[in-house]
Write a protein that holds these residues in place. Structure first.
Motif, mmCIF file in Angstrom:
data_model
loop_
_atom_site.group_PDB
_atom_site.id
_atom_site.type_symbol
_atom_site.label_atom_id
_atom_site.label_comp_id
_atom_site.label_asym_id
_atom_site.label_seq_id
_atom_site.Cartn_x
_atom_site.Cartn_y
_atom_site.Cartn_z
ATOM 1 N N ASN A 79 -35.337 46.684 -72.384
ATOM 2 C CA ASN A 79 -36.575 46.563 -71.620
ATOM 3 C C ASN A 79 -36.304 45.730 -70.369
ATOM 4 O O ASN A 79 -36.089 44.522 -70.443
ATOM 5 C CB ASN A 79 -37.676 45.922 -72.465
ATOM 6 N N LEU A 80 -36.303 46.376 -69.224
ATOM 7 C CA LEU A 80 -35.875 45.700 -68.007
ATOM 8 C C LEU A 80 -36.857 44.653 -67.523
ATOM 9 O O LEU A 80 -36.453 43.666 -66.908
ATOM 10 C CB LEU A 80 -35.610 46.732 -66.903
ATOM 11 N N SER A 81 -38.132 44.853 -67.784
ATOM 12 C CA SER A 81 -39.100 43.828 -67.401
ATOM 13 C C SER A 81 -38.826 42.536 -68.164
ATOM 14 O O SER A 81 -38.815 41.447 -67.587
ATOM 15 C CB SER A 81 -40.528 44.300 -67.675
ATOM 16 N N ALA A 82 -38.625 42.654 -69.471
ATOM 17 C CA ALA A 82 -38.353 41.476 -70.289
ATOM 18 C C ALA A 82 -37.039 40.811 -69.881
ATOM 19 O O ALA A 82 -36.947 39.580 -69.798
ATOM 20 C CB ALA A 82 -38.324 41.858 -71.765
ATOM 21 N N LEU A 83 -36.020 41.623 -69.619
ATOM 22 C CA LEU A 83 -34.740 41.065 -69.177
ATOM 23 C C LEU A 83 -34.885 40.332 -67.843
ATOM 24 O O LEU A 83 -34.357 39.228 -67.656
ATOM 25 C CB LEU A 83 -33.701 42.177 -69.036
ATOM 26 N N PHE A 100 -27.430 34.949 -65.942
ATOM 27 C CA PHE A 100 -26.452 35.875 -65.359
ATOM 28 C C PHE A 100 -26.298 37.114 -66.241
ATOM 29 O O PHE A 100 -26.275 38.247 -65.753
ATOM 30 C CB PHE A 100 -25.110 35.169 -65.196
ATOM 31 N N ASN A 101 -26.216 36.878 -67.546
ATOM 32 C CA ASN A 101 -26.007 37.996 -68.471
ATOM 33 C C ASN A 101 -27.208 38.940 -68.500
ATOM 34 O O ASN A 101 -27.046 40.158 -68.643
ATOM 35 C CB ASN A 101 -25.712 37.468 -69.871
ATOM 36 N N ASP A 102 -28.401 38.388 -68.385
ATOM 37 C CA ASP A 102 -29.580 39.260 -68.374
ATOM 38 C C ASP A 102 -29.621 40.113 -67.105
ATOM 39 O O ASP A 102 -29.946 41.305 -67.161
ATOM 40 C CB ASP A 102 -30.866 38.428 -68.481
ATOM 41 N N TYR A 103 -29.289 39.506 -65.967
ATOM 42 C CA TYR A 103 -29.223 40.310 -64.745
ATOM 43 C C TYR A 103 -28.118 41.359 -64.851
ATOM 44 O O TYR A 103 -28.269 42.490 -64.374
ATOM 45 C CB TYR A 103 -28.996 39.420 -63.528
ATOM 46 N N ALA A 104 -27.014 40.980 -65.492
ATOM 47 C CA ALA A 104 -25.914 41.934 -65.679
ATOM 48 C C ALA A 104 -26.368 43.105 -66.554
ATOM 49 O O ALA A 104 -25.976 44.259 -66.323
ATOM 50 C CB ALA A 104 -24.707 41.241 -66.301
ATOM 51 N N ILE A 106 -29.380 44.316 -66.721
ATOM 52 C CA ILE A 106 -30.193 45.183 -65.863
ATOM 53 C C ILE A 106 -29.285 46.045 -64.997
ATOM 54 O O ILE A 106 -29.480 47.262 -64.868
ATOM 55 C CB ILE A 106 -31.131 44.341 -64.978
ATOM 56 N N LEU A 107 -28.278 45.421 -64.416
ATOM 57 C CA LEU A 107 -27.384 46.145 -63.502
ATOM 58 C C LEU A 107 -26.521 47.171 -64.232
ATOM 59 O O LEU A 107 -26.051 48.130 -63.617
ATOM 60 C CB LEU A 107 -26.518 45.143 -62.736
ATOM 61 N N LYS A 108 -26.337 46.988 -65.517
ATOM 62 C CA LYS A 108 -25.619 47.994 -66.296
ATOM 63 C C LYS A 108 -26.403 49.303 -66.305
ATOM 64 O O LYS A 108 -25.814 50.390 -66.244
ATOM 65 C CB LYS A 108 -25.403 47.488 -67.728
ATOM 66 N N HIS A 109 -27.718 49.197 -66.383
ATOM 67 C CA HIS A 109 -28.574 50.387 -66.399
ATOM 68 C C HIS A 109 -28.952 50.837 -64.993
ATOM 69 O O HIS A 109 -29.136 52.030 -64.754
ATOM 70 C CB HIS A 109 -29.843 50.103 -67.208
ATOM 71 N N CYS A 110 -29.070 49.888 -64.098
ATOM 72 C CA CYS A 110 -29.472 50.181 -62.704
ATOM 73 C C CYS A 110 -28.484 49.473 -61.779
ATOM 74 O O CYS A 110 -28.765 48.370 -61.302
ATOM 75 C CB CYS A 110 -30.888 49.688 -62.439
ATOM 76 N N PRO A 111 -27.326 50.061 -61.533
ATOM 77 C CA PRO A 111 -26.249 49.369 -60.808
ATOM 78 C C PRO A 111 -26.625 48.880 -59.420
ATOM 79 O O PRO A 111 -25.997 47.944 -58.907
ATOM 80 C CB PRO A 111 -25.142 50.434 -60.739
ATOM 81 N N PHE A 112 -27.641 49.469 -58.815
ATOM 82 C CA PHE A 112 -27.988 49.095 -57.442
ATOM 83 C C PHE A 112 -29.357 48.416 -57.368
ATOM 84 O O PHE A 112 -30.034 48.481 -56.346
ATOM 85 C CB PHE A 112 -27.975 50.332 -56.543
ATOM 86 N N ALA A 116 -32.276 42.372 -58.917
ATOM 87 C CA ALA A 116 -31.367 41.818 -59.917
ATOM 88 C C ALA A 116 -30.091 41.290 -59.266
ATOM 89 O O ALA A 116 -29.588 40.218 -59.624
ATOM 90 C CB ALA A 116 -31.031 42.869 -60.969
ATOM 91 N N MET A 117 -29.561 42.036 -58.299
ATOM 92 C CA MET A 117 -28.368 41.570 -57.594
ATOM 93 C C MET A 117 -28.665 40.289 -56.818
ATOM 94 O O MET A 117 -27.879 39.331 -56.830
ATOM 95 C CB MET A 117 -27.863 42.650 -56.640
ATOM 96 N N LEU A 118 -29.798 40.277 -56.145
ATOM 97 C CA LEU A 118 -30.168 39.108 -55.353
ATOM 98 C C LEU A 118 -30.315 37.876 -56.243
ATOM 99 O O LEU A 118 -29.758 36.806 -55.946
ATOM 100 C CB LEU A 118 -31.470 39.385 -54.611
ATOM 101 N N CYS A 119 -31.043 38.016 -57.339
ATOM 102 C CA CYS A 119 -31.254 36.887 -58.239
ATOM 103 C C CYS A 119 -29.955 36.455 -58.911
ATOM 104 O O CYS A 119 -29.713 35.256 -59.102
ATOM 105 C CB CYS A 119 -32.292 37.251 -59.292
#
Length: 226
Positions: A79-83, A100-104, A106-112, A116-119
């Motif tokens: 669940n990306l909102s929760a992450l 960092f791991n939670d943003y990672a 998200i980026l695993k599912h949505c690489p761009f 998430a990248m900014l945060c």
């Protein structure tokens, strides 16, 4: 591109967050009680738990918010909102590796995923992982060359590590992309003064006056640029 279903999740939660920000504490507490009652009836409702977590955050109850996000992710690990918002909570608690791991995730599912990248880059900066922060911000600018925000983020990082020339370039690009943003111009003026390029700083201030900014609001910066 961000998959539509994930974008909707993030945007929906963010919208709920902004609506809640405008509510006074009494209303927030009423909302919290209402959500508790609704969760008692529908304990497996992801939407209700995310809403409750948002209210908890607004009331400064970050540990309760964390419990809600953990509960959601136990049932919906992707669940990306929760992450996304759990990463925010972890950052507030200075648990940077977890954030960092939670943003990672998200980026695993949505690489761009821009936010998430900014945060994630900001988390790296806070935890002194400067090489990783640099890599993420460079990727962000490469992926989003028309985003003023990407250049602003990288400029802030470059100033932090004393790469003033590179930061100046990025402030210039941000202004090119968002020419009406005078906050960016003031940031560039501040940097120019720090670089002892005061003549150029005064020129930028003059441009701001020509754009309609009252001289009185710029007087302090003019004095610093003398």
């Amino acid at each position: 591109m961000l998959p539509k279903r994930f974008a909707i999740l993030i945007i929906a939660s963010a919208c709920s967050w902004h609506v809640l920000m405008a509510q006074p504490t009494a209303l927030l507490r009423d909302s919290l009680q209402t959500l508790r009652n609704q969760i008692a009836v529908s304990p497996y409702s992801t939407e209700l738990h995310l809403k409750k977590a948002a209210v908890n955050l607004q009331l400064g109850q970050i540990d309760y918010a964390l419990e809600e996000y953990n509960l959601v992710l136990q049932h919906e690990p992707n669940n990306l909102s929760a992450l996304f918002f759990r990463a925010y909570v972890y950052t507030e608690k200075r648990l940077y590796d977890f954030a960092f791991n939670d943003y990672a995730a998200i980026l695993k599912h949505c690489p761009f995923h821009f936010e998430a990248m900014l945060c994630q880059s900001q988390v790296c900066m806070r935890s002194e992982r400067m090489n990783e922060a640099s890599d993420i911000l460079n990727s962000l600018v490469t992926l989003y060359p028309d985003s003023a925000t990407a250049y602003v983020a990288r400029a802030g990082f470059e100033e932090k590590i004393n790469q003033q020339d590179a930061a100046l370039y990025d402030w210039e690009r941000a202004i090119e992309l968002s020419p009406n943003n005078n906050d960016y111009r003031i940031s560039m003026v501040r940097l120019l003064i720090a670089m002892n390029k005061k003549k150029r700083a005064r020129k930028v201030l003059k441009q701001m006056e020509q754009m309609g900014v009252p001289h009185a609001l710029l007087r302090e910066w003019y004095q610093k640029a003398e």
